[in-house]
Design an enzyme around this catalytic site. Structure first.
Site, mmCIF file in Angstrom:
data_model
loop_
_atom_site.group_PDB
_atom_site.id
_atom_site.type_symbol
_atom_site.label_atom_id
_atom_site.label_comp_id
_atom_site.label_asym_id
_atom_site.label_seq_id
_atom_site.Cartn_x
_atom_site.Cartn_y
_atom_site.Cartn_z
ATOM 1 N N LYS A 193 0.858 -1.188 0.000
ATOM 2 C CA LYS A 193 0.000 0.000 0.000
ATOM 3 C C LYS A 193 0.892 1.235 0.000
ATOM 4 O O LYS A 193 1.711 1.422 0.900
ATOM 5 C CB LYS A 193 -0.904 0.013 1.236
ATOM 6 C CG LYS A 193 -1.767 1.250 1.370
ATOM 7 C CD LYS A 193 -2.784 1.355 0.261
ATOM 8 C CE LYS A 193 -3.971 0.450 0.514
ATOM 9 N NZ LYS A 193 -4.996 0.569 -0.540
ATOM 10 N N HIS A 320 -10.492 -6.951 -4.124
ATOM 11 C CA HIS A 320 -10.103 -5.882 -3.206
ATOM 12 C C HIS A 320 -10.508 -6.250 -1.783
ATOM 13 O O HIS A 320 -11.412 -7.058 -1.570
ATOM 14 C CB HIS A 320 -10.812 -4.594 -3.656
ATOM 15 C CG HIS A 320 -10.842 -3.512 -2.642
ATOM 16 N ND1 HIS A 320 -11.957 -3.228 -1.878
ATOM 17 C CD2 HIS A 320 -9.900 -2.624 -2.266
ATOM 18 C CE1 HIS A 320 -11.693 -2.214 -1.085
ATOM 19 N NE2 HIS A 320 -10.461 -1.816 -1.294
#
Length: 424
Positions: A193, A320
Site C-alpha cells: 500500500k 479488493h
C-alpha cells in the site's frame, strides 16, 4: 421457509496505525455482523460495513425482511431499494478512497450485506457449501496476497498496547514485514500500500522487496495519490518489477493515458466500481484488471457477473479488501472459488486483525500456502461465537468511532495535514 428474525450487530475491533493515501487508520475498525434466521431453525451470516450511514440502512432493514422467503433475492432487492430511497444517504468524507462509502453504492452495499446471509441460509438449509449455489468450486484453495503497509509503531494516545508488528517506514522494515507474513501464511505474492510517503521511497521499497523475494509477483497501490506525471516517472523506475500497477493515478482518463504511455497492466478498485464505470473504462482502455469487492459490487452473484464481463472483454480479475473478519473472508473465498477467470491472488487485511478479536467459533481462519480453503461444510462453513460478538459490540459502544476518518486521525499526528489528491 420464511425469515423470522434479522439481527444487525455493530462491532469494533483493533486496527493498527496503517498509513495510506488519505492519512492513517483509526484505532478501531467498524463492521456489522448480520444474522438471518428462518422458521425451520437455520441461521445465515453476513458481515459488512459498520459506519453510521451503512449501519442505519442495515438496521432499518431488520423489520421489513421478516416473512420474506430467503430464496427470494428479487424480493430482497426490492425491499433494499425502497429502504435506501427512504433514507436518502449522503456520501461521507473519504468516499473517493473507499468506494463502498459513496452514497451511490448504498443499495449495492445493503443488498450485498443481506444477500450473503440469505445465500448462507439457503445453503445451510440444503446442507451444501455456499459455493455450490454459485455453480460449484473450480478451485478448493483460493490464493491471497501478503498485504504490506507503511505503519507507525503505535497509535497516538495509545488507546491499547502496541501491536507486535512494530514500525514499518524503511526499506528494511517493509522487507521484514513481508518476511513475517510469508513465514506465517505462505503468501506467494506481495502487495504494498503506497501513496503515503514520497513516491521515490515507496518505489525503493518495491525494489528492496524484489531483491528479497525475486520469485514473488509484486504490486504497488498508491490509491490514486500520484499525479499522471509522477505515475509515469515511477513507472520508469519500476520497470518490469510489477505484476500490475494498481490505481497509481486518479480517474479513468488518467489511467488510460498512463497505460497508453507505458503499456503496463493497470488494476483498480477505485475507477471501476460499478457497471457504468466498467463500460466507460472498456471504451477508454483505462484498466486491464478489475479488483472486485462483493461488498459494494452488489453481492456474490453480481461479482460473478462482473467476472464474466471481464472475461468477455479480456480483462483480468482479482479482489479488493478492506479491514474485515472471518465471515467476509469466507464470503470472498466462496465467490473466488467459483470464478474460473480469477487470475491473481486476492487482497486481504486479515493478517492485520488480532487473534483475540475474531467473531467466528474456533478463532481466526487459517491461511496456508497463501490460500484459504473452501470446505464442504454447509453454507459459509463458519459459526458465530456469541461471546466474542458481545465483546466486540461492547467495544463498539465504548470506542466512540461511528464513521471512519483517516484524515482526522492523521491530524492528531500532524495538525496541518489536509486531504490533497493527488498529493505527489
Amino acid at each position: 421457509m420464511k425469515i423470522i428474525r434479522v439481527t444487525v450487530t455493530p462491532i469494533a475491533f483493533r486496527d493498527p496505525p496503517l498509513l495510506n493515501a488519505s492519512g492513517i487508520h483509526e484505532p478501531y475498525a467498524l463492521r456489522s455482523i448480520i444474522e438471518v434466521e428462518s422458521d425451520n431453525g437455520y441461521i445465515g451470516l453476513g458481515e459488512s460495513y459498520g459506519d453510521a450511514p451503512a449501519l442505519a440502512i442495515q438496521q432499518a432493514l431488520q423489520a421489513p425482511l421478516i416473512g420474506l422467503d430467503p430464496f427470494n433475492l428479487n424480493g430482497l432487492r426490492q425491499v433494499v431499494q425502497a429502504t435506501v430511497a427512504a433514507h436518502k444517504p449522503a456520501s461521507v468524507q473519504g468516499a473517493e478512497l473507499a468506494p463502498g462509502s459513496h452514497a451511490s453504492k448504498a443499495v449495492s452495499n445493503a443488498y450485498s450485506a443481506f444477500e450473503v446471509a440469505f445465500l448462507d441460509l439457503q445453503a445451510r438449509s440444503l446442507n451444501v457449501p455456499l459455493v455450490d449455489l454459485l455453480g460449484g468450486a473450480v478451485r478448493e484453495r483460493v490464493p491471497f496476497s501478503a498485504y504490506l503497509f507503511f505503519k507507525y509503531a503505535q497509535h497516538v494516545g495509545a488507546p491499547y498496547p502496541a501491536d507486535t508488528w512494530g514500525e514499518a517506514l524503511s526499506e528494511a522494515q517493509i522487507v521484514a514485514q513481508a518476511a513475517r507474513m510469508i513465514e506465517a501464511h505462505g503468501f506467494q505474492s506481495i502487495k504494498l500500500k503506497a501513496g503515503a510517503l514520497t513516491p521515490e521511497h515507496e518505489v525503493a521499497c518495491i525494489k528492496a522487496l524484489k531483491r528479497a523475494f525475486p520469485e514473488h509477483p509484486l504490486r504497488i497501490d498508491p490509491n490514486g495519490n500520484w499525479s499522471l506525471e509522477t505515475a509515469l516517472r515511477m513507472a520508469q523506475l519500476l520497470g518490469d518489477d510489477l505484476q500490475y500497477y494498481e490505481d497509481p493515478t486518479p480517474g479513468l482518463e488518467g489511467m488510460a493515458e498512463l497505460h497508453r504511455h507505458t503499456g503496463l497492466s493497470l488494476a483498480t478498485n477505485m475507477v471501476v466500481t460499478d457497471f457504468d464505470e466498467f463500460r466507460r473504462s472498456v471504451a477508454l482502455n483505462s484498466v486491464q484488471i478489475v479488483l472486485a469487492d462483493h461488498h459494494y459490487w452488489g453481492g456474490l452473484r453480481d461479482t460473478q457477473v462482473l467476472a464474466k464481463m471481464c472475461d468477455t472483454f479480456g480483462l483480468g480479475v482479482s479482489m479488493h479488501s478492506n479491514s474485515h473478519l472471518g465471515i467476509s473472508l469466507m464470503a470472498m473465498a466462496h465467490v473466488a472459488a467459483a470464478v474460473p477467470n480469477l487470475g491473481y491472488a486476492c487482497d486481504t487485511h486479515y493478517p492485520w486483525q488480532e487473534p483475540d478479536e475474531e467473531v467466528i467459533k474456533g478463532g481466526k481462519l487459517t491461511i496456508q500456502g497463501g490460500c484459504v480453503a473452501v470446505t464442504r461444510a454447509p453454507g459459509l462453513g463458519v459459526e458465530l461465537d456469541y461471546e466474542q460478538l458481545a465483546k466486540l459490540h461492547e467495544q463498539f459502544l465504548r470506542c466512540g468511532i461511528r464513521q471512519r476518518d483517516d484524515v482526522r486521525q492523521m491530524q492528531r499526528y500532524q495538525p496541518e495535514w489536509k486531504a490533497i489528491k493527488p498529493r505527489y
